[in-house]
Design an enzyme around this catalytic site. Structure first.
Site, PDB file in Angstrom:
ATOM      1  N   TYR A  81       7.362   0.273   8.895  1.00  0.00           N
ATOM      2  CA  TYR A  81       6.400   1.321   8.522  1.00  0.00           C
ATOM      3  C   TYR A  81       7.126   2.553   8.006  1.00  0.00           C
ATOM      4  CZ  TYR A  81       3.608   5.548   9.358  1.00  0.00           C
ATOM      5  OH  TYR A  81       3.015   6.781   9.229  1.00  0.00           O
ATOM      6  N   HIS A 129      12.481   0.374  18.831  1.00  0.00           N
ATOM      7  CA  HIS A 129      11.681   1.544  19.215  1.00  0.00           C
ATOM      8  C   HIS A 129      12.512   2.833  19.137  1.00  0.00           C
ATOM      9  CE1 HIS A 129       8.302   2.848  22.210  1.00  0.00           C
ATOM     10  NE2 HIS A 129       8.308   3.545  21.092  1.00  0.00           N
ATOM     11  N   LYS A 176       7.218   4.482   4.270  1.00  0.00           N
ATOM     12  CA  LYS A 176       6.850   5.897   4.076  1.00  0.00           C
ATOM     13  C   LYS A 176       8.021   6.653   3.439  1.00  0.00           C
ATOM     14  CE  LYS A 176       3.513   7.723   5.132  1.00  0.00           C
ATOM     15  NZ  LYS A 176       2.198   7.888   4.431  1.00  0.00           N
ATOM     16  N   ARG A 185       7.960  12.007  22.098  1.00  0.00           N
ATOM     17  CA  ARG A 185       7.268  12.355  20.853  1.00  0.00           C
ATOM     18  C   ARG A 185       6.735  13.775  20.945  1.00  0.00           C
ATOM     19  NH1 ARG A 185       9.631   8.337  19.922  1.00  0.00           N
ATOM     20  NH2 ARG A 185       8.846   6.333  19.190  1.00  0.00           N
ATOM     21  N   THR A 238       0.830  -1.214   0.000  1.00  0.00           N
ATOM     22  CA  THR A 238       0.000   0.000   0.000  1.00  0.00           C
ATOM     23  C   THR A 238       0.864   1.264   0.000  1.00  0.00           C
ATOM     24  OG1 THR A 238      -1.925  -1.010   1.042  1.00  0.00           O
ATOM     25  CG2 THR A 238      -1.627   1.347   1.411  1.00  0.00           C
ATOM     26  N   THR A 264       5.516  11.371   7.274  1.00  0.00           N
ATOM     27  CA  THR A 264       5.672  11.335   8.730  1.00  0.00           C
ATOM     28  C   THR A 264       7.088  11.717   9.156  1.00  0.00           C
ATOM     29  OG1 THR A 264       5.769   9.799  10.607  1.00  0.00           O
ATOM     30  CG2 THR A 264       6.092   8.828   8.458  1.00  0.00           C
ATOM     31  N   ASP A 265       7.205  12.214  10.368  1.00  0.00           N
ATOM     32  CA  ASP A 265       8.544  12.520  10.913  1.00  0.00           C
ATOM     33  C   ASP A 265       9.358  11.241  11.136  1.00  0.00           C
ATOM     34  OD1 ASP A 265       7.196  11.491  13.146  1.00  0.00           O
ATOM     35  OD2 ASP A 265       7.544  13.239  14.426  1.00  0.00           O
ATOM     36  N   GLU A 266       8.670  10.091  11.154  1.00  0.00           N
ATOM     37  CA  GLU A 266       9.374   8.841  11.437  1.00  0.00           C
ATOM     38  C   GLU A 266      10.364   8.466  10.342  1.00  0.00           C
ATOM     39  OE1 GLU A 266       7.081   5.679  13.140  1.00  0.00           O
ATOM     40  OE2 GLU A 266       5.523   7.045  13.812  1.00  0.00           O
ATOM     41  N   TYR A 311       5.392   0.838  26.947  1.00  0.00           N
ATOM     42  CA  TYR A 311       6.596   0.173  26.436  1.00  0.00           C
ATOM     43  C   TYR A 311       7.864   0.589  27.181  1.00  0.00           C
ATOM     44  CZ  TYR A 311       4.556  -1.586  22.015  1.00  0.00           C
ATOM     45  OH  TYR A 311       3.854  -2.270  21.059  1.00  0.00           O
ATOM     46  N   ASN A 343       6.568   9.208  26.698  1.00  0.00           N
ATOM     47  CA  ASN A 343       5.339   8.408  26.753  1.00  0.00           C
ATOM     48  C   ASN A 343       4.844   8.262  28.192  1.00  0.00           C
ATOM     49  OD1 ASN A 343       5.250   8.134  24.014  1.00  0.00           O
ATOM     50  ND2 ASN A 343       6.163   6.084  23.970  1.00  0.00           N
TER      51      ASN A 343
HETATM   52  P1  NAD Z   1      -5.366   5.504   9.458  1.00  0.00           P
HETATM   53  O1  NAD Z   1      -4.759   4.157   9.587  1.00  0.00           O
HETATM   54  O2  NAD Z   1      -6.319   5.985  10.489  1.00  0.00           O
HETATM   55  O3  NAD Z   1      -6.144   5.594   8.059  1.00  0.00           O
HETATM   56  C1  NAD Z   1      -5.635   5.072   6.866  1.00  0.00           C
HETATM   57  C2  NAD Z   1      -6.777   5.014   5.861  1.00  0.00           C
HETATM   58  O4  NAD Z   1      -6.246   4.524   4.627  1.00  0.00           O
HETATM   59  C3  NAD Z   1      -7.913   4.089   6.271  1.00  0.00           C
HETATM   60  O5  NAD Z   1      -9.142   4.726   6.054  1.00  0.00           O
HETATM   61  C4  NAD Z   1      -7.747   2.888   5.344  1.00  0.00           C
HETATM   62  O6  NAD Z   1      -8.955   2.233   5.065  1.00  0.00           O
HETATM   63  C5  NAD Z   1      -7.133   3.539   4.121  1.00  0.00           C
HETATM   64  N1  NAD Z   1      -6.355   2.592   3.306  1.00  0.00           N
HETATM   65  C6  NAD Z   1      -5.403   1.724   3.734  1.00  0.00           C
HETATM   66  N2  NAD Z   1      -4.922   1.023   2.700  1.00  0.00           N
HETATM   67  C7  NAD Z   1      -5.572   1.469   1.576  1.00  0.00           C
HETATM   68  C8  NAD Z   1      -5.490   1.135   0.195  1.00  0.00           C
HETATM   69  N3  NAD Z   1      -4.664   0.179  -0.248  1.00  0.00           N
HETATM   70  N4  NAD Z   1      -6.289   1.800  -0.675  1.00  0.00           N
HETATM   71  C9  NAD Z   1      -7.122   2.756  -0.222  1.00  0.00           C
HETATM   72  N5  NAD Z   1      -7.260   3.106   1.071  1.00  0.00           N
HETATM   73  C10 NAD Z   1      -6.481   2.464   1.961  1.00  0.00           C
HETATM   74  O7  NAD Z   1      -4.147   6.493   9.280  1.00  0.00           O
HETATM   75  P2  NAD Z   1      -3.981   7.992   9.762  1.00  0.00           P
HETATM   76  O8  NAD Z   1      -3.491   8.018  11.144  1.00  0.00           O
HETATM   77  O9  NAD Z   1      -5.212   8.751   9.410  1.00  0.00           O
HETATM   78  O10 NAD Z   1      -2.780   8.451   8.819  1.00  0.00           O
HETATM   79  C11 NAD Z   1      -3.025   9.049   7.555  1.00  0.00           C
HETATM   80  C12 NAD Z   1      -1.689   9.331   6.886  1.00  0.00           C
HETATM   81  O11 NAD Z   1      -0.900  10.178   7.715  1.00  0.00           O
HETATM   82  C13 NAD Z   1      -0.861   8.077   6.639  1.00  0.00           C
HETATM   83  O12 NAD Z   1      -0.242   8.192   5.387  1.00  0.00           O
HETATM   84  C14 NAD Z   1       0.171   8.096   7.750  1.00  0.00           C
HETATM   85  O13 NAD Z   1       1.361   7.471   7.344  1.00  0.00           O
HETATM   86  C15 NAD Z   1       0.353   9.588   7.966  1.00  0.00           C
HETATM   87  N6  NAD Z   1       0.785   9.962   9.342  1.00  0.00           N
HETATM   88  C16 NAD Z   1       0.022   9.662  10.418  1.00  0.00           C
HETATM   89  C17 NAD Z   1       0.444  10.077  11.683  1.00  0.00           C
HETATM   90  C18 NAD Z   1      -0.384   9.832  12.929  1.00  0.00           C
HETATM   91  O14 NAD Z   1       0.026  10.266  14.010  1.00  0.00           O
HETATM   92  N7  NAD Z   1      -1.538   9.178  12.848  1.00  0.00           N
HETATM   93  C19 NAD Z   1       1.635  10.749  11.842  1.00  0.00           C
HETATM   94  C20 NAD Z   1       2.398  11.012  10.718  1.00  0.00           C
HETATM   95  C21 NAD Z   1       1.930  10.638   9.465  1.00  0.00           C
END
Ligand code: NAD
Length: 342
Positions: free
Chosen positions: A154, A280, A158, A218, A105, A130-132, A211, A253
């Site tokens: 992960y 981690h 990214k 963070r 994905t 992401t910052d990761e 953990y 954390n």
């Molecule tokens: P989430 O897991 O809540 O949502 C991901 C969404 O993507 C879901 O609705 C899922 O159904 C959809 N999805 C997954 N695989 C798919 C595919 N193959 N085709 C279509 N849809 C698909 O994630 P989130 O926390 O909302 O994160 C959103 C974005 O932000 C991600 O790219 C993540 O890497 C990035 N991000 C998140 C955070 C955080 O703290 N949550 C921090 C930095 C970056």
């Protein structure tokens, strides 16, 4: 601009935590937006209930589909002015258990979107990262020029997607902008991530699993501030650029857990100290001065005020999270599918 005469936007992953916050923000605060199309596969993390507050808005179009399916992607991308790409497998622990879905994905799916953006002539493509991707930093903060050095599977997927985005910008001149944010929090976050997991565990009388030594640090960013930053990058960013988006509140954390316990009237005896996550990262910290300077970005929410509001949201919305804690991933996805079609 007249209502609905503005841009048509495609939001991938718009049924997830951050994507749905962006869709709700666009449809409630931007009258000019002509259409918001959500492309979402509805994995365990995708939840149509996240879009309930805007479900009646006729500018919302929901398409259930996979970003890895070129036909579906071409169909939904045609005629769009911009794409904001958030669809991803997003949970680090799951990537440690099994990384293949993350590679499919996060890497290949992003490449399918980039190819289709080229073919269909989409104006701007914002890739939400992401910052990761930077790895762990002992002190100070990463600027965007810092090389990527991801540690978890992960983060590696990214970072790979980020590199593909930059390559498409340089090779093909595609207008791609990347945002790299810190840890998000707020309502509608799937209860596997630390804040909703701990809050809902406590609300159900359970322990919270912390953990290692709890000192991993963070930066916390409210999801609405993140969405504002994404829209600033879309509307005022420059092609081929990366923008770090931070929240300005760094906590270990353990400190975060202590705050959550306090907000729910619980004591430290509710912590279960568990074996550390493999690999981690100790600390993340982004320097977001470029976004502040170039985009006028700054977070509006402080954790002091927004964490209690977030905890209160989960306390007041058990009907949203209880089903997510009860069902297996497959059951959840199947129920979502039936709702989407019925
Ligand atoms: P989430 O897991 O809540 O949502 C991901 C969404 O993507 C879901 O609705 C899922 O159904 C959809 N999805 C997954 N695989 C798919 C595919 N193959 N085709 C279509 N849809 C698909 O994630 P989130 O926390 O909302 O994160 C959103 C974005 O932000 C991600 O790219 C993540 O890497 C990035 N991000 C998140 C955070 C955080 O703290 N949550 C921090 C930095 C970056």
């Amino acid at each position: 601009m007249a209502p609905g005469s503005g841009p048509r936007l495609l939001i991938t992953g718009g049924a997830g935590f951050i994507g749905s916050a962006l869709v709700r923000m666009l449809l409630t605060q931007r009258r000019d937006v002509a259409q918001v199309t959500v492309l979402d596969k509805l994995t365990y993390a995708g939840n149509l209930a996240n879009l309930d507050p805007v479900a009646a808005d006729r500018r919302l179009r929901f398409v259930e589909g996979d970003i890895n399916d070129p036909r579906t992607v071409a169909e939904v991308m045609r005629g769009q002015d911009a794409v904001v790409h958030l669809a991803a497998e997003s949970h680090v622990d799951r990537s440690i258990d099994s990384a293949s879905r993350f590679a499919t994905t996060n890497v290949l799916g992003t490449q399918t979107l980039l190819d289709t953006a080229l073919q269909t002539g989409v104006g701007t493509f914002v890739h939400v990262s992401t910052d990761e991707v930077y790895g762990s930093i002992a002190s100070g903060a990463w600027p965007e020029s810092h090389p990527v050095l991801p540690n978890s599977p992960y983060a590696a997927t990214k970072a790979s997607a980020d590199l593909l985005c930059l390559a498409y910008a340089r090779t093909h001149g595609l207008d791609v902008r990347i945002t790299r944010c810190s840890n998000n929090y707020g309502p509608y976050q799937f209860p596997e991530k630390i804040i909703p997991l701990f809050v809902t565990n406590l609300l159900q009388g359970q322990q919270v699993p912390l953990y290692g030594d709890g000192r991993n640090a963070r930066d916390w960013l409210h999801v609405e501030d993140h969405c504002r930053g994404i829209l600033l990058a879309l509307e005022h960013g420059r092609p081929g650029e990366i923008y770090n988006l931070g929240g300005g509140t760094e906590l270990s954390n353990h400190e975060l857990t202590t705050r959550i316990l306090g907000l729910l009237g619980a004591g430290p005896e509710r912590i279960d100290w568990v074996e550390d996550r493999k690999g981690h990262d100790r600390r993340y910290c982004v320097d977001w001065s470029k976004a502040a300077r170039e985009l006028g970005y700054r977070p509006h929410h402080s954790l002091d005020q927004a964490l209690p509001a977030t905890v209160a949201w989960y306390r007041d919305h058990p009907s949203w999270w209880e089903p997510l804690r009860k069902t297996t991933d497959d059951e959840h996805t199947e129920r979502q599918r039936q709702e989407a079609h019925g």
